[in-house]
Design a protein around this motif. Structure first.
Motif, short mmCIF file in Angstrom:
data_model
loop_
_atom_site.label_atom_id
_atom_site.label_comp_id
_atom_site.label_asym_id
_atom_site.label_seq_id
_atom_site.Cartn_x
_atom_site.Cartn_y
_atom_site.Cartn_z
N VAL A 143 -57.35 -41.75 40.48
CA VAL A 143 -56.44 -41.01 41.34
C VAL A 143 -57.21 -40.21 42.39
O VAL A 143 -56.89 -40.24 43.58
CB VAL A 143 -55.55 -40.05 40.50
CG1 VAL A 143 -54.77 -39.09 41.40
CG2 VAL A 143 -54.59 -40.85 39.64
N PHE A 293 -42.62 -39.51 44.47
CA PHE A 293 -43.94 -39.59 43.84
C PHE A 293 -43.95 -39.05 42.41
O PHE A 293 -44.34 -39.75 41.49
CB PHE A 293 -44.99 -38.89 44.70
CG PHE A 293 -46.40 -39.05 44.17
CD1 PHE A 293 -47.18 -40.11 44.58
CD2 PHE A 293 -46.93 -38.16 43.24
CE1 PHE A 293 -48.47 -40.29 44.07
CE2 PHE A 293 -48.21 -38.32 42.74
CZ PHE A 293 -48.98 -39.39 43.16
N PRO A 294 -43.57 -37.78 42.17
CA PRO A 294 -43.59 -37.29 40.79
C PRO A 294 -42.66 -38.05 39.86
O PRO A 294 -42.99 -38.25 38.68
CB PRO A 294 -43.17 -35.81 40.92
CG PRO A 294 -42.55 -35.68 42.27
CD PRO A 294 -43.19 -36.71 43.12
N CYS A 297 -44.43 -41.21 38.87
CA CYS A 297 -45.57 -40.93 37.99
C CYS A 297 -45.17 -40.94 36.52
O CYS A 297 -45.97 -41.28 35.65
CB CYS A 297 -46.19 -39.57 38.31
SG CYS A 297 -47.25 -39.57 39.76
N THR A 301 -48.42 -44.19 37.23
CA THR A 301 -49.14 -43.54 38.31
C THR A 301 -49.61 -44.56 39.34
O THR A 301 -49.65 -44.29 40.54
CB THR A 301 -50.35 -42.75 37.77
OG1 THR A 301 -49.86 -41.66 36.98
CG2 THR A 301 -51.20 -42.19 38.89
N ALA A 304 -46.88 -45.01 41.61
CA ALA A 304 -46.72 -43.83 42.46
C ALA A 304 -47.75 -43.83 43.59
O ALA A 304 -47.44 -43.48 44.73
CB ALA A 304 -46.84 -42.56 41.64
N LEU A 305 -48.98 -44.23 43.27
CA LEU A 305 -50.02 -44.29 44.31
C LEU A 305 -49.64 -45.27 45.41
O LEU A 305 -50.02 -45.10 46.57
CB LEU A 305 -51.36 -44.70 43.69
CG LEU A 305 -52.02 -43.70 42.72
CD1 LEU A 305 -53.30 -44.29 42.16
CD2 LEU A 305 -52.29 -42.37 43.39
N PHE A 325 -49.97 -33.97 44.57
CA PHE A 325 -49.94 -35.36 44.10
C PHE A 325 -51.08 -35.63 43.11
O PHE A 325 -50.90 -36.33 42.11
CB PHE A 325 -50.04 -36.33 45.27
CG PHE A 325 -48.76 -36.49 46.06
CD1 PHE A 325 -47.63 -35.78 45.73
CD2 PHE A 325 -48.70 -37.36 47.14
CE1 PHE A 325 -46.45 -35.93 46.45
CE2 PHE A 325 -47.53 -37.52 47.87
CZ PHE A 325 -46.41 -36.79 47.52
N THR A 326 -52.27 -35.10 43.42
CA THR A 326 -53.41 -35.31 42.52
C THR A 326 -53.16 -34.69 41.16
O THR A 326 -53.38 -35.31 40.12
CB THR A 326 -54.69 -34.69 43.13
OG1 THR A 326 -54.94 -35.27 44.42
CG2 THR A 326 -55.89 -34.95 42.24
N GLY A 329 -50.09 -36.48 39.57
CA GLY A 329 -50.45 -37.87 39.29
C GLY A 329 -51.32 -38.00 38.06
O GLY A 329 -51.18 -38.96 37.28
N SER A 333 -49.47 -38.95 34.35
CA SER A 333 -49.86 -40.35 34.56
C SER A 333 -49.19 -41.30 33.56
O SER A 333 -49.74 -41.61 32.52
CB SER A 333 -51.39 -40.49 34.47
OG SER A 333 -51.87 -39.93 33.26
#
Length: 379
Positions: A143, A293-294, A297, A301, A304-305, A325-326, A329, A333
């Protein structure tokens, strides 16, 4: 595998959901545009996202294997040893669980948990905590490297945001593990036991001279990266394709649907607008589409990426969002898709609900922490 009747109430519920889903898509986009967009989106994700993530996974996998082969991982473990007790109320050897999942994926901690010498360091109530501890750092290196690489492609330095996201992940993991420990102590009790630390002084290495070990470790680690890359294909192609089509509308609203990749019915846009102020307050998002995104995840993940490059192309993401996001993520995950299996493998399936609840709260704490830390430290 459990058995059920040939068909039951869930059969009809599933058919109703499928019909409703197709009605929403086909009624909005038209059947020809829907199927064309579906295939083009999946194809583009495979070529431009999956293979990119796989390349990152191969490189990080090779690097991680070298760190393990030449003792760097064990050195870090010794350095973290004194932190594990005050932060997580776990023995120092639990740091190996963090490192193993950070350099690979959530289930990596199961291999450690099956090692009796490793598990001998833990009290009974601490054993289930390995699931939440490992999941909080799953795919961490992949990630982090992915987002740094995205910054290079976009001409923006995202390293500070990624570092903040990693720090926030630690906060989220502490909350997740500590909350879960509250329930495991109640259910399993707290009993002290003597621990043999002599095994921590040695590590296993591959056979051969230094050069042979270097090559073997590098290739083995790269092979693990390929497996991770292949493993995320179903999640990315199935989940991300539909998430994309639920996130974006027609590429040119004045023309309407053209059957192009990434067109859709913009449901997340509508949902995000309803939750806009809570999301802006917690995560600092400026655009409702970022809620995708969340949510993604939770299942994958990797999937999501796959959303991130598209968000960047549309100018929806700022550096503080990358920090969030990091953190999210890593912490979230794919835990909804792995927690049940991991808890089952550890032998504590009956505590799965408490583990998931604790980790949900931990992920929210990680995201909020990333947003606040970025504003305080970087911005």
């Amino acid at each position: 595998m459990e058995q059920k009747k040939a068909f039951s109430l869930e059969t009809f519920i599933f058919l109703a959901v499928v019909c409703l889903t197709f009605y929403l898509f086909l009624g909005t986009m038209g059947s020809a545009n829907f199927f064309k967009t579906l295939m083009l989106t999946a194809h583009d994700l495979l070529l431009n996202t999956v293979f990119f993530i796989m390349a990152v996974a191969v490189l990080t996998g090779a690097f991680a294997a070298l760190l393990d082969e030449f003792g760097v991982v064990h050195l870090v473990h010794l350095l973290l040893d004194k932190l594990m007790k005050p932060l997580y109320n776990l023995p120092g050897v639990a740091a190996m669980g963090i490192l193993s999942t950070y350099f690979s994926d959530n289930p990596a901690i199961i291999a450690l948990a099956k090692d009796k010498k490793f598990l001998a360091h833990f009290e009974k109530w601490q054993e289930p905590l390995l699931c939440n501890l490992g999941t909080a750092f799953g795919m961490g290196m992949i990630v982090s490297t992915f987002f740094i690489a995205q910054g290079g492609r976009a001409g923006v330095n995202l390293v500070p945001a990624v570092i903040v996201g990693n720090i926030a992940t630690v906060f989220g993991s502490i909350v997740s593990v500590r909350l879960f420990a509250h329930w495991t102590k109640k259910r399993l009790g707290s009993v002290q036991k003597d621990i043999d630390r002599s095994t921590e002084k040695f590590r296993r290495i591959r056979e051969g001279n230094v050069f042979e070990r270097f090559l073997e470790a590098m290739l083995d680690g790269g092979r693990n990266g390929v497996e991770i890359g292949i493993g995320i294909i179903p999640g990315v192609l199935v989940i991300s394709t539909f998430v994309m089509m639920l996130t974006f509308g027609p590429k040119d609203p004045s023309v309407g649907y053209q059957g192009l990749a990434y067109e859709g019915i913009a449901v997340f846009d509508k949902i995000g607008k309803l939750l806009f102020w809570p999301l802006k307050l917690l995560f600092g998002f400026d655009y409702p589409q970022l809620v995708a995104f969340p949510i993604t995840c939770l299942g994958s993940t990797g999937a999501a990426l796959a959303l991130v490059p598209k968000f960047m192309d549309q100018g929806l993401i700022k550096p503080s969002d990358i920090a969030v996001f990091t953190a999210v993520g890593m912490t979230w995950s794919g835990y909804l898709s792995t927690h049940v299996g991991m808890m089952d493998a550890l032998g504590y399936r009956y505590l799965t609900g408490k583990a998931i609840l604790s980790h949900t709260i931990g992920g929210l704490v990680a995201g909020v922490s990333a947003n606040l830390l970025y504003k305080l430290i970087v911005h």
